[in-house]
Design a protein around this motif. Structure first.
Motif, short mmCIF file in Angstrom:
data_model
loop_
_atom_site.label_atom_id
_atom_site.label_comp_id
_atom_site.label_asym_id
_atom_site.label_seq_id
_atom_site.Cartn_x
_atom_site.Cartn_y
_atom_site.Cartn_z
N THR A 1 -28.99 10.41 -4.97
CA THR A 1 -29.34 11.67 -5.63
C THR A 1 -28.40 11.90 -6.82
OG1 THR A 1 -27.80 13.00 -4.34
CG2 THR A 1 -30.00 12.68 -3.39
N ARG A 2 -28.73 12.90 -7.62
CA ARG A 2 -27.87 13.25 -8.76
C ARG A 2 -26.44 13.57 -8.29
NH1 ARG A 2 -30.58 14.84 -13.64
NH2 ARG A 2 -32.24 13.31 -13.82
N ALA A 3 -26.35 14.25 -7.15
CA ALA A 3 -25.00 14.60 -6.65
C ALA A 3 -24.19 13.33 -6.39
CB ALA A 3 -25.14 15.43 -5.37
N ASP A 4 -24.85 12.27 -5.91
CA ASP A 4 -24.14 11.01 -5.66
C ASP A 4 -23.60 10.43 -6.97
OD1 ASP A 4 -24.66 10.92 -2.87
OD2 ASP A 4 -26.71 10.26 -3.30
N VAL B 1 -31.97 10.19 -16.45
CA VAL B 1 -30.66 9.81 -15.94
C VAL B 1 -30.79 8.58 -15.03
CG1 VAL B 1 -28.91 10.54 -14.24
CG2 VAL B 1 -29.49 12.03 -16.16
N ILE B 2 -29.92 7.60 -15.23
CA ILE B 2 -29.94 6.40 -14.39
C ILE B 2 -28.61 6.27 -13.63
CG2 ILE B 2 -31.53 5.19 -15.94
CD1 ILE B 2 -29.09 3.48 -16.87
N HIS C 1 -25.27 4.49 -12.22
CA HIS C 1 -24.32 3.50 -12.73
C HIS C 1 -24.69 2.15 -12.10
CE1 HIS C 1 -22.24 7.39 -12.46
NE2 HIS C 1 -21.41 7.00 -13.39
N GLY C 2 -24.75 1.10 -12.92
CA GLY C 2 -24.96 -0.23 -12.33
C GLY C 2 -23.93 -0.51 -11.26
N MET C 3 -22.69 -0.09 -11.53
CA MET C 3 -21.63 -0.36 -10.56
C MET C 3 -21.78 0.46 -9.28
SD MET C 3 -20.01 -2.88 -11.61
CE MET C 3 -18.94 -2.84 -10.18
N PHE C 4 -22.54 1.59 -9.35
CA PHE C 4 -22.81 2.34 -8.12
C PHE C 4 -23.80 1.55 -7.26
CE2 PHE C 4 -25.04 5.93 -5.83
CZ PHE C 4 -24.00 6.17 -4.95
N THR C 5 -24.85 1.02 -7.91
CA THR C 5 -25.80 0.17 -7.18
C THR C 5 -25.06 -1.02 -6.56
OG1 THR C 5 -27.58 0.81 -8.68
CG2 THR C 5 -27.90 -1.20 -7.40
N MET C 6 -24.17 -1.64 -7.37
CA MET C 6 -23.43 -2.80 -6.85
C MET C 6 -22.54 -2.40 -5.68
SD MET C 6 -21.12 -5.58 -8.94
CE MET C 6 -20.68 -7.16 -8.14
N ALA C 7 -21.99 -1.18 -5.73
CA ALA C 7 -21.14 -0.71 -4.63
C ALA C 7 -21.96 -0.48 -3.36
CB ALA C 7 -20.44 0.58 -5.04
N LEU C 8 -23.18 0.08 -3.49
CA LEU C 8 -24.03 0.30 -2.31
C LEU C 8 -24.44 -1.03 -1.70
CD1 LEU C 8 -26.34 3.21 -3.57
CD2 LEU C 8 -24.33 3.37 -2.09
N VAL D 1 -31.91 2.05 -12.38
CA VAL D 1 -32.34 2.89 -11.25
C VAL D 1 -32.41 4.32 -11.76
CG1 VAL D 1 -31.68 3.77 -8.97
CG2 VAL D 1 -31.31 1.34 -9.53
N VAL D 2 -33.63 4.80 -11.96
CA VAL D 2 -33.82 6.16 -12.47
C VAL D 2 -33.69 7.14 -11.30
CG1 VAL D 2 -35.41 7.71 -13.68
CG2 VAL D 2 -35.32 5.28 -14.29
N VAL D 3 -32.88 8.18 -11.48
CA VAL D 3 -32.63 9.13 -10.40
C VAL D 3 -33.13 10.51 -10.83
CG1 VAL D 3 -30.88 10.16 -8.89
CG2 VAL D 3 -30.60 7.80 -9.70
N PRO D 4 -34.27 10.95 -10.25
CA PRO D 4 -34.81 12.27 -10.65
C PRO D 4 -33.93 13.42 -10.16
CG PRO D 4 -36.15 11.28 -8.89
CD PRO D 4 -35.12 10.26 -9.27
N ASP D 5 -34.03 14.55 -10.84
CA ASP D 5 -33.21 15.72 -10.52
C ASP D 5 -33.90 16.56 -9.45
OD1 ASP D 5 -31.36 17.71 -10.52
OD2 ASP D 5 -31.95 18.56 -12.44
N ASP D 6 -33.98 16.00 -8.24
CA ASP D 6 -34.53 16.77 -7.11
C ASP D 6 -33.71 16.43 -5.86
OD1 ASP D 6 -35.43 14.30 -6.10
OD2 ASP D 6 -37.39 14.50 -7.07
N ASP D 7 -34.08 17.01 -4.73
CA ASP D 7 -33.27 16.83 -3.53
C ASP D 7 -33.36 15.42 -2.95
OD1 ASP D 7 -32.46 19.42 -3.75
OD2 ASP D 7 -33.91 20.21 -2.30
#
Lengths: 148, 130
Positions: free
Chosen positions: B11-14, B43-44, B46-53, B79-85
């Motif tokens: 999510t956006r919060a992440d 909003v996408i 971070h590539g490094m966030f995907t790599m971390a997951l 990785v497109v992250v929409p602004d919803d829950d």
């Protein structure tokens, strides 16, 4: 965007030591949802033979950020950061990063090329302790997108 | 051998939390206005966030958070992250390619978002014997 191929082989001076904090590792682990106690609890890390909490595998990007900046912001190389996308990333570990490490980063430009109007830049950053013990080697390839 | 799939909700919060923890404050990871201005759909992550997951999936499969000896990926699609829950989801699978005599296991990893590969050439070597 064309990048100057004569930059291949260029090395950059080691960065100032990065002090790996226990709370920074916990914060990073929490941000990626890594709940294993080895990232949070020194006793759990010690049970696996580590001196303190262990950083998750991609944590070294936090440590290499200053070294990456040194290259991307090198005015002689002239990368337009607003056009940069991340291409590849690799970590080769001698051992995991742990809290208490004091780490320096030495970078080399391994490859520079231009294809299809885009610039490609591969850097290698060797992360070692201030005492010279190797910890992890980090490769990063960025793509500088050409003007459409 | 195929390893059990793992799914990570993003999510956006992440992304905000990861930006703070990693120090990567590039606005394409938190500002729709900025992301669309530079030609992204929104909003996408971070590539490094995907790599971390994906790294989390690898250490969970390994059963040891300190087992990774080599890990590399190529970022192929944002990785497109929409602004919803709900945000979006990244699904991670892997196959064991090789188990060496000196206790190393080589994995080939696949990460997808909405059915499309977001990484290619994602590989990890983990130490299996303690």
């Amino acid at each position: 965007m064309s990048l100057d191929p004569s930059f291949v082989g260029r090395t950059y001076p080691p960065t100032a030591p990065y002090q790996v904090g226990r709370e920074k590792i916990r914060e990073f682990a929490t941000a990626i949802g890594a709940t294993d106690p080895v990232h949070h609890d020194p006793a759990a890390a010690q049970a696996l033979g580590h001196p303190d909490v262990v950083a998750p595998p991609t944590f070294p990007v936090v440590v290499t950020m200053a070294a990456s900046r040194q290259i991307v912001e090198d005015p002689a190389l002239g990368v337009d950061y607003s056009r940069v996308v991340h291409g590849d990333q690799r970590f080769a570990y001698t051992r995991p990063v742990v809290a208490g490490d004091e780490l320096v980063c030495a970078s080399t430009i391994e490859d520079v090329s231009t294809r299809g109007g885009h610039g490609f830049l591969t850097t290698r950053t060797d992360v070692s302790t201030v005492a010279g013990e190797p910890v992890v080697a980090v490769w990063s390839k960025i793509v500088v997108r050409g003007e459409a | 051998m195929e390893l059990p799939a793992k799914t990570f909700q993003v999510t956006r919060a992440d992304l905000v939390r990861y930006a703070g923890a990693s120090g990567d404050f590039n606005p394409i990871h938190w500002s729709d206005r900025f992301a669309t201005k530079v030609g992204l759909p929104g909003v996408i992550a971070h590539g490094m966030f995907t790599m971390a997951l994906v790294g989390r999936a690898i250490t969970e499969w390994a059963g040891a958070p300190d087992a990774v000896v080599d890990y590399n990926v190529r970022f192929t699609r944002p990785v497109v992250v929409p602004d919803d829950d709900q945000g979006t989801e990244i699904e991670v699978t892997a196959v064991v390619r090789e188990v060496t005599e000196d206790g190393l296991t080589r994995l080939e990893v696949t990460a997808t978002c909405l059915g499309e590969k977001v990484l290619s050439q994602a590989r990890a070597t983990i130490r299996t014997a303690r």
